[in-house]
Design an enzyme around this catalytic site. Sequence first.
Site, mmCIF file in Angstrom:
data_model
loop_
_atom_site.group_PDB
_atom_site.id
_atom_site.type_symbol
_atom_site.label_atom_id
_atom_site.label_comp_id
_atom_site.label_asym_id
_atom_site.label_seq_id
_atom_site.Cartn_x
_atom_site.Cartn_y
_atom_site.Cartn_z
ATOM 1 N N TYR A 165 0.843 -1.211 0.000
ATOM 2 C CA TYR A 165 0.000 0.000 0.000
ATOM 3 C C TYR A 165 0.879 1.263 0.000
ATOM 4 O O TYR A 165 0.633 2.215 -0.751
ATOM 5 C CB TYR A 165 -0.873 -0.075 1.254
ATOM 6 C CG TYR A 165 -1.854 1.031 1.459
ATOM 7 C CD1 TYR A 165 -3.032 1.098 0.725
ATOM 8 C CD2 TYR A 165 -1.631 1.996 2.440
ATOM 9 C CE1 TYR A 165 -3.951 2.109 0.957
ATOM 10 C CE2 TYR A 165 -2.550 3.002 2.679
ATOM 11 C CZ TYR A 165 -3.711 3.051 1.934
ATOM 12 O OH TYR A 165 -4.621 4.047 2.168
ATOM 13 N N LYS A 169 1.037 4.101 -2.793
ATOM 14 C CA LYS A 169 0.609 5.448 -2.422
ATOM 15 C C LYS A 169 1.692 6.498 -2.695
ATOM 16 O O LYS A 169 1.382 7.613 -3.096
ATOM 17 C CB LYS A 169 0.190 5.482 -0.950
ATOM 18 C CG LYS A 169 -1.146 4.802 -0.680
ATOM 19 C CD LYS A 169 -2.239 5.358 -1.574
ATOM 20 C CE LYS A 169 -3.636 5.196 -1.040
ATOM 21 N NZ LYS A 169 -4.646 5.607 -2.049
HETATM 22 P P1 NAI Z 1 -13.460 2.687 1.577
HETATM 23 O O1 NAI Z 1 -13.116 1.249 1.542
HETATM 24 O O2 NAI Z 1 -14.627 3.138 2.369
HETATM 25 O O3 NAI Z 1 -13.662 3.257 0.099
HETATM 26 C C1 NAI Z 1 -12.943 2.812 -0.993
HETATM 27 C C2 NAI Z 1 -13.919 2.610 -2.134
HETATM 28 O O4 NAI Z 1 -13.176 2.236 -3.308
HETATM 29 C C3 NAI Z 1 -14.904 1.478 -1.852
HETATM 30 O O5 NAI Z 1 -16.227 1.949 -2.006
HETATM 31 C C4 NAI Z 1 -14.541 0.411 -2.869
HETATM 32 O O6 NAI Z 1 -15.650 -0.355 -3.332
HETATM 33 C C5 NAI Z 1 -13.910 1.238 -3.976
HETATM 34 N N1 NAI Z 1 -13.010 0.457 -4.813
HETATM 35 C C6 NAI Z 1 -12.082 -0.444 -4.403
HETATM 36 N N2 NAI Z 1 -11.447 -0.980 -5.459
HETATM 37 C C7 NAI Z 1 -11.986 -0.406 -6.568
HETATM 38 C C8 NAI Z 1 -11.742 -0.546 -7.941
HETATM 39 N N3 NAI Z 1 -10.822 -1.390 -8.399
HETATM 40 N N4 NAI Z 1 -12.452 0.203 -8.793
HETATM 41 C C9 NAI Z 1 -13.405 1.074 -8.354
HETATM 42 N N5 NAI Z 1 -13.691 1.221 -7.042
HETATM 43 C C10 NAI Z 1 -12.983 0.502 -6.158
HETATM 44 O O7 NAI Z 1 -12.136 3.439 2.083
HETATM 45 P P2 NAI Z 1 -11.783 4.997 2.242
HETATM 46 O O8 NAI Z 1 -11.151 5.144 3.547
HETATM 47 O O9 NAI Z 1 -12.932 5.841 1.885
HETATM 48 O O10 NAI Z 1 -10.629 5.135 1.147
HETATM 49 C C11 NAI Z 1 -10.643 6.070 0.070
HETATM 50 C C12 NAI Z 1 -9.212 6.346 -0.347
HETATM 51 O O11 NAI Z 1 -8.519 7.030 0.698
HETATM 52 C C13 NAI Z 1 -8.388 5.089 -0.651
HETATM 53 O O12 NAI Z 1 -7.553 5.342 -1.751
HETATM 54 C C14 NAI Z 1 -7.563 4.921 0.601
HETATM 55 O O13 NAI Z 1 -6.393 4.192 0.367
HETATM 56 C C15 NAI Z 1 -7.315 6.362 0.963
HETATM 57 N N6 NAI Z 1 -6.910 6.567 2.345
HETATM 58 C C16 NAI Z 1 -7.812 6.441 3.367
HETATM 59 C C17 NAI Z 1 -7.416 6.677 4.664
HETATM 60 C C18 NAI Z 1 -8.357 6.651 5.792
HETATM 61 O O14 NAI Z 1 -7.924 7.020 6.915
HETATM 62 N N7 NAI Z 1 -9.608 6.249 5.603
HETATM 63 C C19 NAI Z 1 -6.005 6.960 4.986
HETATM 64 C C20 NAI Z 1 -5.162 7.147 3.848
HETATM 65 C C21 NAI Z 1 -5.620 6.929 2.586
#
Ligand code: NAI
Length: 297
Positions: A165, A169
């Site tokens: 990851y 990132k």
């Molecule tokens: P989440 O799991 O709630 O949302 C991620 C969304 O991406 C999900 O709805 C999922 O279905 C969708 N997804 C996954 N693979 C996919 C694909 N191949 N094609 C299309 N959609 C896809 O997680 P969150 O926290 O909202 O994450 C959003 C972004 O923020 C991610 O890139 C994550 O790595 C990043 N992030 C989040 C942090 C946090 O504290 N929540 C910290 C650092 C980064």
Amino acid sequence: MAISFKDRVVIVTGAGAGLGRCHALEFARRGAKVVVNDLGGKVDGSGGSSEAAMKVVEEIKQLGGEAIANGASVSDRAGAESIVGDAISKWGRVDVVVNNAGILRDKSFAKVELDDFELVLKVHLLGSVYVTKAAWPHMLNQKYGRIVMTTSSSGLYGNFGQSNYGAAKLGLVGLMNTLKLEGQKSDIRVNTIAPVAATRMTDNLGIPPEVMDQLKPELISPAVVYLASQDAPTGCIIEAGAGYYAKVHIVEGKGVKLGQAATVEDFANNFDKISDMSEAKPNGSGPEVFGKIFGPG
Ligand code: NAI
């Protein structure tokens, strides 16, 4: 003055839940036409249905906004093209891409399977490449584009169990650094968000509930929406969480010139000076490093 997205077409990937959903809703409230992309899978990327994206589209419509759902995977080239294709066929342009979709396959480097390593790179890094690459010619033609990458403190600084990851990132920061230069002439601005928020991705990290309560995903969207707005900067990394916002820079120390005869011992004897970060500064591009190597000082 209120920041408006009237007549702007915005793509948010992974917008069926968590941060992406909040970004999509905020863009829609500000008048944007939104492509809500989401594969609808689990945190590890398995499974999927377009229901998640469709639900957010319904929410946007209830607010009086305009949105369409796309259930493709960003890690599939044709799928990524379909996300941009849907924006173009429905509204004829694409102004903003927020690369937000992501998954986790956490394991220590000793234990991680290479397949899981590759999948994480594919979704975060290549997924962002595929969607951005499909949008890029449209942005060049219209001489306008705003792109937001989603990085993480795990990539910027490291985190146990997240080698895959973290590599993906920080790769996104590298992608931004070149796209900000290549997009400059065509008013394409590229920025990066490093969020900290309570979503299903951070659900089982053992963060106390009173802290999770403050890590509202909605508090990331002000930064993302600004970084995608008309007056956005370019090449910025912004750390955001619980209402805290800070700019992050990769910086280089003043350095030491050991000259053409430098040896291993010279390097060792000067390591403290070489490591001195008291006068550290960022560089605007790779070639600027030449100025430091050959310039005065
Ligand atoms: P989440 O799991 O709630 O949302 C991620 C969304 O991406 C999900 O709805 C999922 O279905 C969708 N997804 C996954 N693979 C996919 C694909 N191949 N094609 C299309 N959609 C896809 O997680 P969150 O926290 O909202 O994450 C959003 C972004 O923020 C991610 O890139 C994550 O790595 C990043 N992030 C989040 C942090 C946090 O504290 N929540 C910290 C650092 C980064």
